[in-house]
Design a protein around this motif. Structure first.
Motif, short mmCIF file in Angstrom:
data_model
loop_
_atom_site.label_atom_id
_atom_site.label_comp_id
_atom_site.label_asym_id
_atom_site.label_seq_id
_atom_site.Cartn_x
_atom_site.Cartn_y
_atom_site.Cartn_z
N PRO A 31 0.84 -1.20 0.00
CA PRO A 31 0.00 0.00 0.00
C PRO A 31 0.87 1.25 0.00
O PRO A 31 1.99 1.25 0.53
N VAL A 32 0.39 2.31 -0.61
CA VAL A 32 1.16 3.54 -0.71
C VAL A 32 1.53 4.08 0.67
O VAL A 32 2.56 4.74 0.83
N SER A 33 0.74 3.80 1.68
CA SER A 33 1.06 4.26 3.04
C SER A 33 2.37 3.68 3.54
O SER A 33 3.04 4.28 4.39
N ASP A 34 2.78 2.52 3.01
CA ASP A 34 4.07 1.93 3.40
C ASP A 34 5.24 2.81 2.98
O ASP A 34 6.31 2.74 3.59
N ARG A 83 5.43 5.97 3.34
CA ARG A 83 5.62 6.89 4.46
C ARG A 83 6.03 6.13 5.74
O ARG A 83 6.96 6.52 6.42
N LEU A 92 3.16 0.19 -5.66
CA LEU A 92 2.37 0.76 -4.58
C LEU A 92 0.93 0.91 -5.01
O LEU A 92 0.65 1.34 -6.13
N THR A 93 0.03 0.54 -4.12
CA THR A 93 -1.40 0.63 -4.42
C THR A 93 -2.07 1.69 -3.56
O THR A 93 -1.62 2.01 -2.47
N LYS A 94 -3.15 2.23 -4.09
CA LYS A 94 -3.96 3.21 -3.37
C LYS A 94 -5.41 2.75 -3.51
O LYS A 94 -5.90 2.59 -4.64
N ASN A 95 -6.04 2.51 -2.39
CA ASN A 95 -7.42 1.99 -2.38
C ASN A 95 -7.55 0.70 -3.20
O ASN A 95 -8.53 0.49 -3.89
N TYR A 137 -5.86 -0.24 -5.84
CA TYR A 137 -5.53 -0.12 -7.25
C TYR A 137 -4.09 0.35 -7.41
O TYR A 137 -3.58 1.12 -6.60
N ASP A 174 -0.96 2.45 -8.17
CA ASP A 174 -0.83 3.90 -8.15
C ASP A 174 0.57 4.35 -8.57
O ASP A 174 0.71 5.25 -9.37
#
Length: 95
Positions: A6-9, A11, A30-33, A35, A37
């Motif tokens: 996930p894109v949060s990773d 950060r 990296l995915t966002k929701n 999907y 990204d």
């Protein structure tokens, strides 16, 4: 196997992602929701991809040229022309 995170990773676990891309030379997706990204990769891997893309483009260009003409060059002709071009360039650089 590709790393998908996930894109949060990016950060929350930046150091870990950085380690992965540098040690494996593979990208992290990296995915966002849920999907796709972004893709994160090392500069070395990115430059290698650019170089490979340029090579494939040049090979395709040569293939199309070969299909459009019957002119063919021998190994000796190609390398003597390259040597002559290099000698000309070296001579100009030393002036």
């Amino acid at each position: 196997m590709p790393q998908i995170r996930p894109v949060s990773d990016l950060r929350n676990n930046f150091a870990e992602i950085s380690k992965i891309v540098h040690e494996t030379s593979e990208p992290v997706f990296l995915t966002k929701n849920g999907y796709g990204d972004m893709v994160v990769m090392s500069i070395e891997a990115y430059e290698r991809k650019l170089f490979e893309g340029e090579i494939y483009y040049k090979l395709k260009e040569a293939e199309l040229e070969a299909k459009s003409t019957n002119v063919r060059y021998t190994h000796e002709e190609v390398f003597s022309d390259l040597k002559r071009s290099l000698a000309d360039k070296i001579g100009k650089d030393n002036v």
